[in-house]
Structure formats: structure tokens, C-alpha cells
Scaffold this active site. Structure first.
Site, PDB file in Angstrom:
ATOM      1  N   PHE A  38      -8.068   2.036   1.973  1.00  0.00           N
ATOM      2  CA  PHE A  38      -7.617   3.309   1.390  1.00  0.00           C
ATOM      3  C   PHE A  38      -6.356   3.751   2.156  1.00  0.00           C
ATOM      4  O   PHE A  38      -6.279   4.868   2.673  1.00  0.00           O
ATOM      5  CB  PHE A  38      -8.708   4.393   1.481  1.00  0.00           C
ATOM      6  CG  PHE A  38     -10.031   3.978   0.898  1.00  0.00           C
ATOM      7  CD1 PHE A  38     -10.296   4.157  -0.458  1.00  0.00           C
ATOM      8  CD2 PHE A  38     -11.027   3.398   1.679  1.00  0.00           C
ATOM      9  CE1 PHE A  38     -11.517   3.774  -1.011  1.00  0.00           C
ATOM     10  CE2 PHE A  38     -12.249   3.001   1.140  1.00  0.00           C
ATOM     11  CZ  PHE A  38     -12.496   3.195  -0.203  1.00  0.00           C
TER      12      PHE A  38
ATOM     13  N   GLU B 285      -5.148  -0.339  -1.240  1.00  0.00           N
ATOM     14  CA  GLU B 285      -4.985   0.982  -1.853  1.00  0.00           C
ATOM     15  C   GLU B 285      -4.890   0.786  -3.370  1.00  0.00           C
ATOM     16  O   GLU B 285      -4.317  -0.200  -3.823  1.00  0.00           O
ATOM     17  CB  GLU B 285      -3.697   1.611  -1.273  1.00  0.00           C
ATOM     18  CG  GLU B 285      -3.052   2.717  -2.055  1.00  0.00           C
ATOM     19  CD  GLU B 285      -3.899   3.984  -2.149  1.00  0.00           C
ATOM     20  OE1 GLU B 285      -4.477   4.411  -1.139  1.00  0.00           O
ATOM     21  OE2 GLU B 285      -3.972   4.530  -3.259  1.00  0.00           O
TER      22      GLU B 285
ATOM     23  N   ASP C 208     -10.602   5.129   5.186  1.00  0.00           N
ATOM     24  CA  ASP C 208     -10.253   6.544   4.987  1.00  0.00           C
ATOM     25  C   ASP C 208     -10.328   6.885   3.503  1.00  0.00           C
ATOM     26  O   ASP C 208      -9.315   7.154   2.861  1.00  0.00           O
ATOM     27  CB  ASP C 208      -8.829   6.764   5.540  1.00  0.00           C
ATOM     28  CG  ASP C 208      -8.382   8.216   5.468  1.00  0.00           C
ATOM     29  OD1 ASP C 208      -9.215   9.095   5.179  1.00  0.00           O
ATOM     30  OD2 ASP C 208      -7.184   8.458   5.704  1.00  0.00           O
TER      31      ASP C 208
ATOM     32  N   CYS D 121     -12.809  13.346   4.746  1.00  0.00           N
ATOM     33  CA  CYS D 121     -12.615  14.792   4.583  1.00  0.00           C
ATOM     34  C   CYS D 121     -13.809  15.402   3.859  1.00  0.00           C
ATOM     35  O   CYS D 121     -13.754  16.553   3.436  1.00  0.00           O
ATOM     36  CB  CYS D 121     -11.308  15.083   3.837  1.00  0.00           C
ATOM     37  SG  CYS D 121     -11.287  14.401   2.189  1.00  0.00           S
TER      38      CYS D 121
HETATM   39  C1  LIG Z   1      -7.831  10.342   1.953  1.00  0.00           C
HETATM   40  S1  LIG Z   1      -6.574   9.328   1.278  1.00  0.00           S
HETATM   41  C2  LIG Z   1      -6.083   8.430   2.725  1.00  0.00           C
HETATM   42  C3  LIG Z   1      -4.710   7.801   2.687  1.00  0.00           C
HETATM   43  C4  LIG Z   1      -4.165   7.285   4.003  1.00  0.00           C
HETATM   44  N1  LIG Z   1      -5.163   6.577   4.763  1.00  0.00           N
HETATM   45  C5  LIG Z   1      -3.529   8.404   4.815  1.00  0.00           C
HETATM   46  O1  LIG Z   1      -4.020   8.753   5.878  1.00  0.00           O
HETATM   47  O2  LIG Z   1      -2.497   8.923   4.371  1.00  0.00           O
HETATM   48  C6  LIG Z   1      -7.494   8.221   0.323  1.00  0.00           C
HETATM   49  C7  LIG Z   1      -6.688   7.149  -0.376  1.00  0.00           C
HETATM   50  O3  LIG Z   1      -7.587   6.293  -1.072  1.00  0.00           O
HETATM   51  C8  LIG Z   1      -6.992   5.911  -2.292  1.00  0.00           C
HETATM   52  N2  LIG Z   1      -8.092   5.489  -3.180  1.00  0.00           N
HETATM   53  C9  LIG Z   1      -8.937   6.290  -3.883  1.00  0.00           C
HETATM   54  N3  LIG Z   1      -9.825   5.541  -4.562  1.00  0.00           N
HETATM   55  C10 LIG Z   1      -9.559   4.245  -4.269  1.00  0.00           C
HETATM   56  C11 LIG Z   1     -10.142   3.006  -4.676  1.00  0.00           C
HETATM   57  N4  LIG Z   1     -11.169   2.972  -5.528  1.00  0.00           N
HETATM   58  N5  LIG Z   1      -9.619   1.859  -4.191  1.00  0.00           N
HETATM   59  C12 LIG Z   1      -8.566   1.889  -3.322  1.00  0.00           C
HETATM   60  N6  LIG Z   1      -7.961   3.039  -2.916  1.00  0.00           N
HETATM   61  C13 LIG Z   1      -8.448   4.200  -3.379  1.00  0.00           C
HETATM   62  C14 LIG Z   1      -6.242   7.141  -2.735  1.00  0.00           C
HETATM   63  O4  LIG Z   1      -5.239   6.815  -3.668  1.00  0.00           O
HETATM   64  C15 LIG Z   1      -5.688   7.659  -1.403  1.00  0.00           C
HETATM   65  O5  LIG Z   1      -4.421   7.110  -1.129  1.00  0.00           O
END
Ligand SMILES: C[S@@+](CC[C@H](N)C(=O)[O-])C[C@H]1O[C@@H](n2cnc3c(N)ncnc32)[C@H](O)[C@@H]1O
Length: 286
Positions: free
Chosen positions: A139, A160, A208, A235
């Protein structure tokens, strides 16, 4: 009079769905950079022109984009994005690195606290610093966490789902002269048996996820791959507690045995004056 009707989520009529404003900083001058993102139900840029003309008189506005979302839903991500003024991205600085951010890429909203968060993630990851370890950044968004760890790692692999975020992560690696990071677009809710074949066994996994937490398929994979250390960043305390429980105690009905011990949980106030809290959790293989 301008024809800028608000979108009605029940009748599915109207034009303006969302207005998103993001701020960053100019890397050379440190001056604020503002991105204005109009999310609309169809592509009619002529309706936005009078507004764009006014907004762009504000010197800090360096980017105006239009995300067109024709679906009946009310999400803020468009199927198409058009740059109406300036550049399609803004920049921000974190832990000595520069990050380029697009309208649809996740980036922590509280930059000052993100610096604290990433420092704690780095401390929990506990990389030896001799460049021998493989880091998996699940993520990864725009690659922020992985890139802040890359200088101490052998290689970072980031996953991601949002293609624009992966493009930003790749550019961010280049922008910061980091060549030992690979970012791959993929849905971590839909992994199959090929997942994990394209990178070496990770020494440290950072995960994350967004508020729903991790999919059972990913939990299963983590329990099979048995990385020595997992740093779980969340979060949402509810899904965080659920996923930590799965990793430590297993999932009986799925026949999965837990194999991690929770060493510590550090809360970080990323969202002051709200009841929300971010947590950095360190798990070690038993
Ligand atoms: C809380 S954010 C964290 C992003 C990064 N680690 C940061 O600190 O900026 C969660 C991330 O997970 C991605 N995401 C959500 N669902 C996902 C999935 N099924 N597979 C891969 N990535 C995903 C979102 O697009 C987002 O960028």
C-alpha cells in the site's frame, strides 16, 4: 448563472461533485504550492473557465485540474483527468526527500506529523543500514515510506492499486536519485499464487492499508512468507486490532496459524482535533 450546479447524489443531476485543495511546497524556494481539483460529472471545461481565471490570480496556485467522474457514485477520483492550468502535480518535502504528488495519489495530509510518523516507521523497521536487506512496502501510495528507507536497504519493492500513485512513486525515486526501488501497480485484495515470485523474500514488510485494513488473502500470504519483521501502519484502530490478532493468533476458520508477536504500538496524532489516530505497530516473527 455560471451553470455550476451542485451534483445531486439522489437524482444524479448537476455538475460539481467535489472541490479538492491540496498544498505542497516549491522545492527550490520553500514557497507554498496549491493544487485545485474540480471533480465534475462530465467534461465541460468552458463552465470552469471564469472560475479558473480568478483562482489562478492567486500566485500560490500552480495547478488546476479537472477530474471527470461520470459514474453515479460520489467518489472524488475521475476516470479522466484534465489539466486546466499549470502543472498536473505539486511537490512536497519529507525527511530530506522530494515527492511529486498527483490529484489522485494518496499523500499524508499532515506533512509535519508525517515526518514524525515516517521517523517512527524507520525506527520500528530497524534496518541494519548495511544495504543487505529487502524491504516490501505494501500500500505504498507515492512511495514515501519505501523511499525514506531505500538508502539503508538493498532493495525496496512497493505495491499499490492506483496507477497514478505508482507513476508518482517511480518519478519520486528518480527525482531523489534512488535506483534500488521498484514500484508495481496491483490490487492487494486480489493477489494469487504468483504474488511474491517477482521479488526476493523480504526481511522487513511495511503494510499501510487504508481504513478497511488487509484482505484475508494478504493475511494468508504474510503468514506463509514469514518475514522476520512487519511494521503495520494504520489509521483505523478497529481493523488494525483485527489484523494484528490474525497475524499473532491466526484465523481458526481458515486453518491459518499465527506466527507473530506484537512488540509495540505507537500512536501518532496525524489528525489533531479529531477522534482519529494513526498507529505504528511492530510485529516480530515468533
Ligand atoms: C493509508 S494510504 C498509505 C500510502 C503510503 N504508504 C503513504 O504513507 O503515503 C493507503 C494506500 O493503499 C492504497 N490501496 C487501497 N486499497 C488497495 C488495494 N486493494 N491494493 C493496493 N493498494 C491499495 C491506496 O490507494 C493508498 O495509496
Amino acid at each position: 448563472a455560471l451553470g455550476l450546479t451542485p451534483y445531486d447524489v439522489y437524482k444524479h443531476t448537476g455538475f460539481l461533485k467535489h472541490l479538492m485543495i491540496r498544498t505542497g511546497r516549491n522545492v527550490s524556494t520553500g514557497a507554498p504550492e496549491v493544487m485545485v481539483n474540480f471533480v465534475t460529472s462530465c467534461y465541460k471545461p468552458e463552465l470552469l473557465v471564469p472560475l479558473v481565471d480568478r483562482i489562478t490570480k492567486i500566485s500560490e496556485v500552480v495547478s488546476v485540474v479537472n477530474n471527470v467522474n461520470t459514474s453515479v457514485g460520489n467518489t472524488s477520483v475521475g476516470e479522466q483527468e484534465y489539466t486546466l492550468y499549470g502543472k498536473p502535480t505539486i511537490t512536497e518535502m519529507l525527511r530530506g526527500l522530494t515527492f511529486q504528488i498527483s490529484a489522485n495519489s494518496f499523500f499524508q495530509t499532515n506533512t509535519k506529523q508525517a515526518d514524525v510518523l515516517y521517523k517512527l516507521i524507520g525506527d520500528s523497521a530497524g534496518l541494519k543500514g548495511d544495504g543487505s536487506e529487502i524491504v516490501l512496502d505494501l500500500f505504498c501510495g507515492t512511495g514515501t515510506i519505501g523511499l525514506t528507507l531505500a538508502r539503508s536497504a538493498k532493495h525496496v519493492y512497493g505495491y499499490e492499486v492506483v496507477p497514478e500513485a505508482i507513476a508518482d512513486a517511480q518519478k519520486n525515486a528518480q527525482l531523489n536519485g534512488i535506483s534500488n526501488a521498484t514500484f508495481v501497480q496491483g490490487d492487494l485484495n486480489k493477489i494469487n499464487e504468483t504474488f511474491g515470485k517477482e521479488f526476493p523474500k523480504p526481511d522487513i514488510i511495511i503494510s499501510d492499508p487504508n481504513r478497511p485494513g488487509m484482505h484475508m488473502k494478504l493475511i494468508k500470504w504474510l503468514l506463509e512468507v514469514k518475514a522476520p519483521r512487519i511494521v503495520y501502519v494504520s489509521c483505523n484502530p478497529a481493523t488494525c486490532a483485527r489484523d494484528l490478532d490474525y497475524l499473532c493468533h491466526g484465523v481458526e476458520e481458515k486453518g491459518l496459524r499465527g506466527c507473530y508477536e506484537l512488540k509495540r504500538v505507537i500512536p501518532v496524532d496525524m489528525f489533531p482535533h479529531t477522534p482519529h489516530i494513526e498507529c505504528v505497530c511492530l510485529l516480530e516473527l515468533c
